[in-house]
Design a protein around this motif. Structure first.
Motif, PDB file in Angstrom:
ATOM      1  N   CYS A  51      48.848 -81.847 -63.763  1.00 13.85           N
ATOM      2  CA  CYS A  51      47.627 -81.646 -62.971  1.00 13.85           C
ATOM      3  C   CYS A  51      47.894 -81.399 -61.487  1.00 13.85           C
ATOM      4  O   CYS A  51      47.062 -81.736 -60.647  1.00 13.85           O
ATOM      5  N   GLU A  52      49.013 -80.786 -61.177  1.00 11.24           N
ATOM      6  CA  GLU A  52      49.262 -80.382 -59.788  1.00 11.24           C
ATOM      7  C   GLU A  52      48.577 -79.063 -59.475  1.00 11.24           C
ATOM      8  O   GLU A  52      48.127 -78.852 -58.360  1.00 11.24           O
ATOM      9  N   TYR A  53      48.519 -78.184 -60.458  1.00 10.55           N
ATOM     10  CA  TYR A  53      47.967 -76.863 -60.231  1.00 10.55           C
ATOM     11  C   TYR A  53      46.469 -76.869 -60.480  1.00 10.55           C
ATOM     12  O   TYR A  53      45.990 -77.374 -61.502  1.00 10.55           O
ATOM     13  N   LYS A  54      45.739 -76.308 -59.522  1.00 12.05           N
ATOM     14  CA  LYS A  54      44.287 -76.230 -59.621  1.00 12.05           C
ATOM     15  C   LYS A  54      43.836 -74.809 -59.324  1.00 12.05           C
ATOM     16  O   LYS A  54      44.395 -74.147 -58.462  1.00 12.05           O
ATOM     17  N   VAL A  55      42.829 -74.379 -60.036  1.00  8.99           N
ATOM     18  CA  VAL A  55      42.157 -73.112 -59.756  1.00  8.99           C
ATOM     19  C   VAL A  55      40.747 -73.487 -59.318  1.00  8.99           C
ATOM     20  O   VAL A  55      39.994 -74.096 -60.089  1.00  8.99           O
ATOM     21  N   GLU A  56      40.432 -73.177 -58.075  1.00  7.25           N
ATOM     22  CA  GLU A  56      39.124 -73.512 -57.511  1.00  7.25           C
ATOM     23  C   GLU A  56      38.816 -75.002 -57.686  1.00  7.25           C
ATOM     24  O   GLU A  56      37.665 -75.382 -57.911  1.00  7.25           O
ATOM     25  N   GLY A  57      39.847 -75.829 -57.623  1.00  9.46           N
ATOM     26  CA  GLY A  57      39.671 -77.271 -57.715  1.00  9.46           C
ATOM     27  C   GLY A  57      39.729 -77.840 -59.124  1.00  9.46           C
ATOM     28  O   GLY A  57      39.652 -79.047 -59.310  1.00  9.46           O
ATOM     29  N   TYR A  58      39.867 -76.983 -60.139  1.00 13.49           N
ATOM     30  CA  TYR A  58      39.882 -77.419 -61.534  1.00 13.49           C
ATOM     31  C   TYR A  58      41.302 -77.447 -62.085  1.00 13.49           C
ATOM     32  O   TYR A  58      42.067 -76.506 -61.898  1.00 13.49           O
ATOM     33  N   THR A  59      41.619 -78.518 -62.817  1.00 16.13           N
ATOM     34  CA  THR A  59      42.912 -78.646 -63.487  1.00 16.13           C
ATOM     35  C   THR A  59      42.741 -78.370 -64.980  1.00 16.13           C
ATOM     36  O   THR A  59      41.612 -78.238 -65.475  1.00 16.13           O
ATOM     37  N   VAL A  60      43.840 -78.369 -65.689  1.00 22.37           N
ATOM     38  CA  VAL A  60      43.791 -78.175 -67.137  1.00 22.37           C
ATOM     39  C   VAL A  60      43.030 -79.328 -67.800  1.00 22.37           C
ATOM     40  O   VAL A  60      42.347 -79.129 -68.806  1.00 22.37           O
ATOM     41  N   VAL A  61      43.082 -80.518 -67.235  1.00 19.57           N
ATOM     42  CA  VAL A  61      42.322 -81.647 -67.790  1.00 19.57           C
ATOM     43  C   VAL A  61      40.823 -81.425 -67.618  1.00 19.57           C
ATOM     44  O   VAL A  61      40.040 -81.722 -68.523  1.00 19.57           O
ATOM     45  N   ASP A  62      40.424 -80.899 -66.475  1.00 20.48           N
ATOM     46  CA  ASP A  62      39.004 -80.575 -66.281  1.00 20.48           C
ATOM     47  C   ASP A  62      38.533 -79.594 -67.343  1.00 20.48           C
ATOM     48  O   ASP A  62      37.422 -79.709 -67.874  1.00 20.48           O
ATOM     49  N   ILE A  63      39.371 -78.637 -67.660  1.00 25.76           N
ATOM     50  CA  ILE A  63      39.042 -77.654 -68.693  1.00 25.76           C
ATOM     51  C   ILE A  63      38.937 -78.337 -70.049  1.00 25.76           C
ATOM     52  O   ILE A  63      38.020 -78.052 -70.825  1.00 25.76           O
ATOM     53  N   MET A  64      39.855 -79.258 -70.340  1.00 21.49           N
ATOM     54  CA  MET A  64      39.793 -80.001 -71.609  1.00 21.49           C
ATOM     55  C   MET A  64      38.474 -80.757 -71.722  1.00 21.49           C
ATOM     56  O   MET A  64      37.840 -80.744 -72.781  1.00 21.49           O
TER      57      MET A  64
END
Length: 124
Positions: A51-64
């Motif tokens: 969760c270091e990388y974010k797109v517009e503040g969203y991480t892969v966990v946010d997507i999950m």
């Protein structure tokens, strides 16, 4: 590590019911994104999210989390293709992060407006 990551991508796709075309497209896009690739490999090695990388503040966990909300709504409608398929949910989260990287505005809007559940003020 690249071979190990590719083998894991193959296994995820197989468990998720995705075909060779999806695998090759996913792998190509993953190889073009140093940041998402790093997150993918970290998960492979640690079975946890970096969760270091974010797109517009969203991480892969946010997507999950967003996807799980949709999944619950699908179950409410009697559709449960991801009911027992955590591999598919994981793969689709990484796939969505790759797509979000290329088209952030679209996915930010989807995550903001398509929650999969109803709540007061959702459509205001």
């Amino acid at each position: 590590m690249e071979e190990k990551a590719y083998q894991w991508a193959c296994a995820l796709c197989r468990c998720a019911g995705e075909d060779e075309t999806f695998l090759q497209d996913f792998w190509l896009r993953l190889g073009q994104s140093e940041n998402v690739y790093r997150e993918f490999v970290y998960y492979l090695e640690h079975q946890n999210f970096l969760c270091e990388y974010k797109v517009e503040g969203y991480t892969v966990v946010d997507i999950m989390v967003w996807q799980m909300d949709h999944f619950k709504a699908q179950m409410d409608r009697g559709r449960d293709d991801m009911k027992n398929n955590g591999d598919k949910m994981l793969l689709m989260a990484f796939d969505t992060l790759l797509k979000m990287e290329r088209d952030p505005e679209r996915y930010v809007e989807l995550m903001r407006t398509e929650t999969g559940t109803d709540y007061e003020g959702k459509y205001v």
